[in-house]
Write an enzyme that holds these catalytic residues in place. Sequence first.
Site, short mmCIF file in Angstrom:
data_model
loop_
_atom_site.label_atom_id
_atom_site.label_comp_id
_atom_site.label_asym_id
_atom_site.label_seq_id
_atom_site.Cartn_x
_atom_site.Cartn_y
_atom_site.Cartn_z
N CYS A 184 -8.30 2.52 -5.29
CA CYS A 184 -7.23 3.21 -5.64
C CYS A 184 -6.16 2.67 -6.90
CB CYS A 184 -6.34 3.40 -4.33
SG CYS A 184 -4.83 4.35 -4.58
N THR A 186 -3.11 4.06 -7.96
CA THR A 186 -1.78 4.67 -7.61
C THR A 186 -0.61 3.79 -8.21
OG1 THR A 186 -2.59 6.26 -6.10
CG2 THR A 186 -0.18 5.92 -6.15
#
Length: 350
Positions: A184, A186
């Site tokens: 990830c 993000t």
Amino acid sequence: MRIEHDVKLDFKDVLIRPKRSTLNSRSEVDLEREYTFKYGLARYRGIPIVASNMDHTGTFAMAKALAKRQLMTALDKFLGQETWRAQEQEMTGAAGACFVSAGIGQEELERMATILTFAKTEYICLDVANGYTQRFVDVVKKTRAMFPGKVIMAGNVVTSEMTEELILAGADIVKVGIGPGSVCTTREKTGVGYPQLSAIIECADAAHGLGGHLCADGGCTSSGDVAKAFAAGADFVMIGGMFAGHDECSGELISKGDKHFKRFYGMSSNEAMQLHFGGLNNYRAAEGKSVDVPYRGPVDNTINDMLGGLRSACTYVGAQKLKELSKRTTFVQVSQQLNEVFQAFETDYD
């Protein structure tokens, strides 16, 4: 704009302080939990570790392997009803340890609803990267109205107030974690996130106060991290990267010289967007990466290591049952938890 000055902690920032124990062996530790839920009618009993509903790990092969060890699997939300029908016949009861997954798109929700007309499971996973939108709350409410007796897990969020809102909207289990996953990006792309250990502690308190449950999703890189997640108050722990690269994962073996790998990518990566949506919309950025994970053989070997480490953690604090671990845990904040002097020379003798 404001700044919260109290320190938020991740798994790497703490260790569990040992305590006097009367246990004589790791074999005495009971890792099974039994839960009833706020809304769902199912009675859960098993080891509350869940394989993530990513393409790579949320497979029927993974579900079969994990169910034999009393673990659960959140199946990939892009599996169609035809695949479900074909595979469920071979599951020999393992379907009951699976979550049917969906996002908030109408097509995904319709697919989930169709699957639930025949799938022999009581578990739903509503999964989005950003669980803070009103649209997501509305989907949780709608799903609860449609399936009043099912157990609904919904997320992801990282704060107590949104944990409470999702439970009040109809979620039995709130999935916690924004940005901690191994593939990830993000936090890098958006600057948004929350250290996972503190998120678990704060959200677990909120969830339990309303009679709900919490699933810690992401950030575990070792069995010690899994132990810390349970010690922090998680009722379930969802695993992605630690289950990657195994025989039960999707994808073909990739050979590079005498070494073998399997492809693993985040569900918001360019690769996932190309596969499932034909590309990345021009109004958003990819928030995941793709990696080649070293091939690791059958997942059972990893399960043994993970559960062995978890049992050992319990013996260090005198917890004969997993449910006692959080009650017997004191975290100590550390500046370093590992001696890495020989890390570059490590040899795998398994």
